[in-house]
Scaffold this active site. Structure first.
Site, PDB file in Angstrom:
ATOM      1  N   SER A  45       0.824  -1.227   0.000  1.00  0.00           N
ATOM      2  CA  SER A  45       0.000   0.000   0.000  1.00  0.00           C
ATOM      3  C   SER A  45       0.850   1.266   0.000  1.00  0.00           C
ATOM      4  O   SER A  45       0.313   2.370  -0.164  1.00  0.00           O
ATOM      5  CB  SER A  45      -0.922   0.030   1.226  1.00  0.00           C
ATOM      6  OG  SER A  45      -1.658  -1.152   1.334  1.00  0.00           O
ATOM      7  N   ILE A  47       2.230   2.908   2.380  1.00  0.00           N
ATOM      8  CA  ILE A  47       1.908   3.868   3.435  1.00  0.00           C
ATOM      9  C   ILE A  47       3.001   3.782   4.508  1.00  0.00           C
ATOM     10  O   ILE A  47       3.326   2.688   4.989  1.00  0.00           O
ATOM     11  CB  ILE A  47       0.555   3.522   4.130  1.00  0.00           C
ATOM     12  CG1 ILE A  47      -0.555   3.230   3.117  1.00  0.00           C
ATOM     13  CG2 ILE A  47       0.165   4.620   5.130  1.00  0.00           C
ATOM     14  CD1 ILE A  47      -1.076   4.383   2.356  1.00  0.00           C
ATOM     15  N   HIS A  49       3.023   4.034   7.806  1.00  0.00           N
ATOM     16  CA  HIS A  49       1.994   4.081   8.852  1.00  0.00           C
ATOM     17  C   HIS A  49       2.465   4.910  10.041  1.00  0.00           C
ATOM     18  O   HIS A  49       3.657   4.921  10.368  1.00  0.00           O
ATOM     19  CB  HIS A  49       1.675   2.664   9.339  1.00  0.00           C
ATOM     20  CG  HIS A  49       1.060   1.801   8.282  1.00  0.00           C
ATOM     21  ND1 HIS A  49      -0.203   2.025   7.797  1.00  0.00           N
ATOM     22  CD2 HIS A  49       1.522   0.709   7.622  1.00  0.00           C
ATOM     23  CE1 HIS A  49      -0.497   1.116   6.880  1.00  0.00           C
ATOM     24  NE2 HIS A  49       0.538   0.308   6.745  1.00  0.00           N
ATOM     25  N   VAL A 171      20.106 -17.960  -3.308  1.00  0.00           N
ATOM     26  CA  VAL A 171      20.800 -18.750  -2.286  1.00  0.00           C
ATOM     27  C   VAL A 171      20.111 -20.110  -2.150  1.00  0.00           C
ATOM     28  O   VAL A 171      18.886 -20.188  -1.980  1.00  0.00           O
ATOM     29  CB  VAL A 171      20.802 -18.001  -0.932  1.00  0.00           C
ATOM     30  CG1 VAL A 171      21.357 -18.884   0.177  1.00  0.00           C
ATOM     31  CG2 VAL A 171      21.598 -16.703  -1.052  1.00  0.00           C
ATOM     32  N   ILE A 332       8.702  -9.829   8.210  1.00  0.00           N
ATOM     33  CA  ILE A 332       8.557  -8.369   8.108  1.00  0.00           C
ATOM     34  C   ILE A 332       7.335  -8.072   7.224  1.00  0.00           C
ATOM     35  O   ILE A 332       7.450  -7.654   6.069  1.00  0.00           O
ATOM     36  CB  ILE A 332       9.856  -7.710   7.571  1.00  0.00           C
ATOM     37  CG1 ILE A 332      11.088  -8.217   8.347  1.00  0.00           C
ATOM     38  CG2 ILE A 332       9.748  -6.194   7.653  1.00  0.00           C
ATOM     39  CD1 ILE A 332      11.100  -7.890   9.839  1.00  0.00           C
ATOM     40  N   CYS A 397       6.920   8.798 -22.140  1.00  0.00           N
ATOM     41  CA  CYS A 397       5.647   8.359 -21.554  1.00  0.00           C
ATOM     42  C   CYS A 397       4.755   9.585 -21.413  1.00  0.00           C
ATOM     43  O   CYS A 397       5.071  10.497 -20.652  1.00  0.00           O
ATOM     44  CB  CYS A 397       5.904   7.712 -20.186  1.00  0.00           C
ATOM     45  SG  CYS A 397       4.387   7.403 -19.261  1.00  0.00           S
ATOM     46  N   CYS A 399       1.470   9.603 -20.479  1.00  0.00           N
ATOM     47  CA  CYS A 399       0.560   9.595 -19.312  1.00  0.00           C
ATOM     48  C   CYS A 399       1.249  10.177 -18.089  1.00  0.00           C
ATOM     49  O   CYS A 399       0.670  10.924 -17.324  1.00  0.00           O
ATOM     50  CB  CYS A 399       0.121   8.175 -18.972  1.00  0.00           C
ATOM     51  SG  CYS A 399      -0.674   7.281 -20.287  1.00  0.00           S
TER      52      CYS A 399
HETATM   53  C1  LIG Z   1      -0.420  -6.305   0.385  1.00  0.00           C
HETATM   54  C2  LIG Z   1       0.634  -5.650   1.220  1.00  0.00           C
HETATM   55  C3  LIG Z   1       0.447  -4.374   1.735  1.00  0.00           C
HETATM   56  C4  LIG Z   1       1.412  -3.778   2.528  1.00  0.00           C
HETATM   57  N1  LIG Z   1       1.275  -2.482   2.894  1.00  0.00           N
HETATM   58  C5  LIG Z   1       2.225  -1.897   3.651  1.00  0.00           C
HETATM   59  C6  LIG Z   1       2.133  -0.527   3.987  1.00  0.00           C
HETATM   60  O1  LIG Z   1       1.279   0.210   3.505  1.00  0.00           O
HETATM   61  N2  LIG Z   1       3.056  -0.029   4.857  1.00  0.00           N
HETATM   62  C7  LIG Z   1       4.033  -0.795   5.391  1.00  0.00           C
HETATM   63  O2  LIG Z   1       4.771  -0.294   6.229  1.00  0.00           O
HETATM   64  N3  LIG Z   1       4.198  -2.076   5.016  1.00  0.00           N
HETATM   65  C8  LIG Z   1       3.332  -2.633   4.143  1.00  0.00           C
HETATM   66  N4  LIG Z   1       3.485  -3.909   3.730  1.00  0.00           N
HETATM   67  C9  LIG Z   1       4.643  -4.665   4.202  1.00  0.00           C
HETATM   68  C10 LIG Z   1       5.888  -4.338   3.405  1.00  0.00           C
HETATM   69  O3  LIG Z   1       5.638  -4.394   2.025  1.00  0.00           O
HETATM   70  C11 LIG Z   1       6.933  -5.370   3.812  1.00  0.00           C
HETATM   71  O4  LIG Z   1       7.076  -5.327   5.187  1.00  0.00           O
HETATM   72  C12 LIG Z   1       8.291  -5.116   3.178  1.00  0.00           C
HETATM   73  O5  LIG Z   1       8.195  -4.898   1.803  1.00  0.00           O
HETATM   74  C13 LIG Z   1       9.171  -6.314   3.471  1.00  0.00           C
HETATM   75  O6  LIG Z   1      10.403  -6.112   2.864  1.00  0.00           O
HETATM   76  P1  LIG Z   1      11.503  -7.246   2.889  1.00  0.00           P
HETATM   77  O7  LIG Z   1      12.725  -6.657   2.327  1.00  0.00           O
HETATM   78  O8  LIG Z   1      11.577  -7.835   4.245  1.00  0.00           O
HETATM   79  O9  LIG Z   1      10.910  -8.393   1.947  1.00  0.00           O
HETATM   80  P2  LIG Z   1      10.869  -8.472   0.356  1.00  0.00           P
HETATM   81  O10 LIG Z   1      10.558  -7.174  -0.254  1.00  0.00           O
HETATM   82  O11 LIG Z   1       9.998  -9.622  -0.008  1.00  0.00           O
HETATM   83  O12 LIG Z   1      12.363  -8.809  -0.024  1.00  0.00           O
HETATM   84  C14 LIG Z   1      12.927 -10.065   0.181  1.00  0.00           C
HETATM   85  C15 LIG Z   1      13.923 -10.287  -0.914  1.00  0.00           C
HETATM   86  O13 LIG Z   1      14.590 -11.520  -0.680  1.00  0.00           O
HETATM   87  C16 LIG Z   1      14.839 -12.119  -1.930  1.00  0.00           C
HETATM   88  N5  LIG Z   1      15.035 -13.562  -1.747  1.00  0.00           N
HETATM   89  C17 LIG Z   1      14.131 -14.464  -1.299  1.00  0.00           C
HETATM   90  N6  LIG Z   1      14.677 -15.700  -1.289  1.00  0.00           N
HETATM   91  C18 LIG Z   1      15.955 -15.564  -1.725  1.00  0.00           C
HETATM   92  C19 LIG Z   1      17.017 -16.477  -1.954  1.00  0.00           C
HETATM   93  N7  LIG Z   1      16.891 -17.784  -1.737  1.00  0.00           N
HETATM   94  N8  LIG Z   1      18.182 -15.999  -2.422  1.00  0.00           N
HETATM   95  C20 LIG Z   1      18.347 -14.667  -2.666  1.00  0.00           C
HETATM   96  N9  LIG Z   1      17.358 -13.765  -2.483  1.00  0.00           N
HETATM   97  C21 LIG Z   1      16.185 -14.202  -2.021  1.00  0.00           C
HETATM   98  C22 LIG Z   1      13.604 -11.785  -2.748  1.00  0.00           C
HETATM   99  O14 LIG Z   1      13.846 -11.857  -4.130  1.00  0.00           O
HETATM  100  C23 LIG Z   1      13.276 -10.385  -2.291  1.00  0.00           C
HETATM  101  O15 LIG Z   1      13.833  -9.399  -3.131  1.00  0.00           O
HETATM  102  C24 LIG Z   1       2.571  -4.511   2.876  1.00  0.00           C
HETATM  103  C25 LIG Z   1       2.783  -5.770   2.325  1.00  0.00           C
HETATM  104  C26 LIG Z   1       1.856  -6.306   1.454  1.00  0.00           C
HETATM  105  C27 LIG Z   1       2.159  -7.603   0.785  1.00  0.00           C
END
Ligand SMILES: Cc1cc2nc3c(=O)[nH]c(=O)nc-3n(C[C@H](O)[C@H](O)[C@H](O)COP(=O)(O)OP(=O)(O)OC[C@H]3O[C@@H](n4cnc5c(N)ncnc54)[C@H](O)[C@@H]3O)c2cc1C
Length: 477
Positions: A45, A47, A49, A171, A332, A397, A399
């Site tokens: 989203s 946001i 928060h 990995v 997370i 682009c 738009c």
């Molecule tokens: C529908 C939805 C709405 C949300 N809305 C909000 C919001 O409004 N505000 C907010 O604060 N949070 C929100 N969140 C949560 C937020 O998006 C996540 O907390 C955040 O993006 C998590 O980031 P991350 O880096 O931990 O995970 P990810 O972004 O998933 O990154 C993990 C990375 O690890 C990599 N990876 C996985 N396995 C391997 C492997 N074996 N080898 C190498 N790389 C690997 C993946 O490719 C990926 O790039 C929302 C989430 C969703 C799904």
């Protein structure tokens, strides 16, 4: 050999990498995707928060509020678009009013400034709120951000300050030999003293490679509508329903880019890669959102999409040392985006700094080279750019008003796009009403030219998603 290896270049891994780049340590980031921020960090989203809602005392509550407060500085340094538009959480039934009052107590415990509004006050702020609104909670510190730009600029700054990024590196195995971690990807082997597991939905599996599994990550899908710009504005603030066990509920919000987002749903699924959308769920979203906000122009929907939350069995972020010098930054889910600057600080202060002497890097530069954005620049300033490079006069682009010069500048940076989607995420070319109908061929041609490859080899996203399949006519010299 690296001192620290980070698995995952989502917003969590990017923030940790950038934070570590302040110090004299050798850091490499591995990601299985062909771009940074390509998973949950891309489809959410967006946001920042305020933090009124997480359980007081939880990591989610503490890190959300801390992270939120850090965003002004981070976005200034990294030239990321962020606006504190504030949020309204609305009660539409009388029975919900006590819940709204409970949220005020929760917000106070979490240290978040909020104010209860009467229906008339709420409607004065948001004329399109439902006539059934019984009251609202105003949280002025909530903001909207560009999550793609955030990940890219964090990594660009980290690389500028010495971090190494390796994409397309999945990995598959991790072992420890004499206190050194050996991390095997499908293509290479890496060695490091410390490993930080920031692999999102895969974090339980990655942790399980080195220690007994103590938590499970379940994918929880959220589907959305994206609605085109409207005049007058549909809403000016993020409008939330009351939160429930399923999360913060279906919101209606302007995005950092000026259009609107409606969603997300909340469906537990099995497949950690399933980003499909379906009509029954989208119909439910329409129904729920319309209870809070009237006149939503669903005839102006330009896209639907979904993202997967990495929901942990522990119900809170998992930030722990799973095995000596192996740190999990897992589970997370939301509010992970809002919390991520504070997550990075916590990881370094609590898990790295006590073990590894961190010497500040005198050469650390917190700023990225500023970006040029046609939409946000005066005519006079843009004319100066055109005088230097004519490609700033070529509109790619229509738009979203993105010029070739802007895309060429992104390609010349140290965390460049390799795909049409990578260009879209960075520049917004393809985000608008025509969804790439006009700019798509231009972007393919620019990528082909930049990487000296045929048009047929430019992917939309992952390998095999090429847009140009071949020539339809033989064209002579
Ligand atoms: C529908 C939805 C709405 C949300 N809305 C909000 C919001 O409004 N505000 C907010 O604060 N949070 C929100 N969140 C949560 C937020 O998006 C996540 O907390 C955040 O993006 C998590 O980031 P991350 O880096 O931990 O995970 P990810 O972004 O998933 O990154 C993990 C990375 O690890 C990599 N990876 C996985 N396995 C391997 C492997 N074996 N080898 C190498 N790389 C690997 C993946 O490719 C990926 O790039 C929302 C989430 C969703 C799904």
């Amino acid at each position: 050999m690296d001192e620290i290896l980070i698995i995952g270049a989502g917003v969590t891994g990017c923030f940790i990498a950038r934070e570590l780049s302040r110090y004299q340590v050798k850091v490499t980031v591995l990601d299985k995707e062909n771009d940074v921020g390509n998973f949950s960090s891309m489809a959410n989203s967006a946001i920042v928060h305020s933090g009124y809602d997480p359980e007081p005392g939880s990591l989610k509550a503490k890190l959300n509020v801390m992270g939120n407060a850090m965003y002004d500085q981070v976005c200034k340094e990294l030239d990321v678009q962020f606006e504190r538009i504030g949020s309204l959480t609305v009660a539409i039934y009388d029975e919900q009013l006590p819940l709204l009052a409970d949220l005020v107590k929760r917000a106070t415990l979490n240290g978040v400034p909020v104010k209860l509004l009467t229906p008339a006050e709420a409607k004065a702020m948001e004329p399109n709120l439902s006539d059934n609104v019984k009251g609202a909670l105003w949280a002025p510190t909530a903001g909207v951000i560009d999550p793609f730009e955030l990940c890219v600029h964090l990594m660009e700054n980290a690389i500028d300050n010495g971090v190494t990024l390796k994409l397309n590196e999945e990995v598959v195995d991790i072992r420890s030999f004499g206190g050194i971690w050996e991390v095997r990807t499908k293509k290479n082997t890496y060695h490091a003293k410390y490993v930080i597991n920031a692999s999102g939905l895969q974090a339980d599996h990655i942790s399980g490679l080195v220690a007994p599994q103590t938590f499970k990550i379940t994918p929880r899908k959220g589907e959305y509508f994206v609605i085109d710009y409207t005049q007058p504005a549909l809403v000016k603030h993020t409008i939330f329903p009351l939160p429930s066990s399923l999360g913060k509920g279906i919101l209606v919000s302007p995005t950092y880019g000026g259009n609107y987002i409606v969603g997300p749903s909340s469906t537990v699924i099995d497949d950690k890669e399933d980003l499909s959308t379906d009509k029954p769920t989208l119909d439910e979203i329409k129904k729920s959102a319309s209870l809070m906000v009237k006149n939503i122009p669903f005839h102006k929907v330009i896209r639907v999409f979904s993202g997967l939350r990495a929901t942990p069995s522990t119900h809170d972020f998992v930030i722990e040392e799973a095995s000596p010098n192996f740190i999990n930054v897992a589970g997370i889910e939301s509010p992970g985006l809002a919390s991520s600057p504070a997550i990075a600080k916590k990881v370094i202060e609590e898990f790295i700094a006590p073990k590894l002497k961190l010497f500040a890097k005198a050469s650390f530069n917190p700023n990225v080279r500023p970006y040029h954005r046609f939409k946000k620049t005066s005519e006079e300033e843009w004319s100066k750019l055109i005088a230097q490079d004519r490609r700033y006069a070529r509109m790619v682009c229509r738009c979203e008003s993105v010029t070739e010069g802007e895309i060429r500048d992104m390609l010349a940076r140290n965390c460049p796009p390799h795909t049409v989607k990578g260009v879209k995420k960075r520049s917004r070319a393809g985000f608008g009403r025509c969804q790439g109908g006009f700019c798509g061929p231009n972007v393919v041609a620019i990528l082909a030219d930049h990487y000296h490859i045929p048009l047929t080899e430019v992917p939309y996203d992952e390998p095999g998603t090429n847009i140009v399949k071949g020539a339809t006519k033989e064209v002579g010299e």
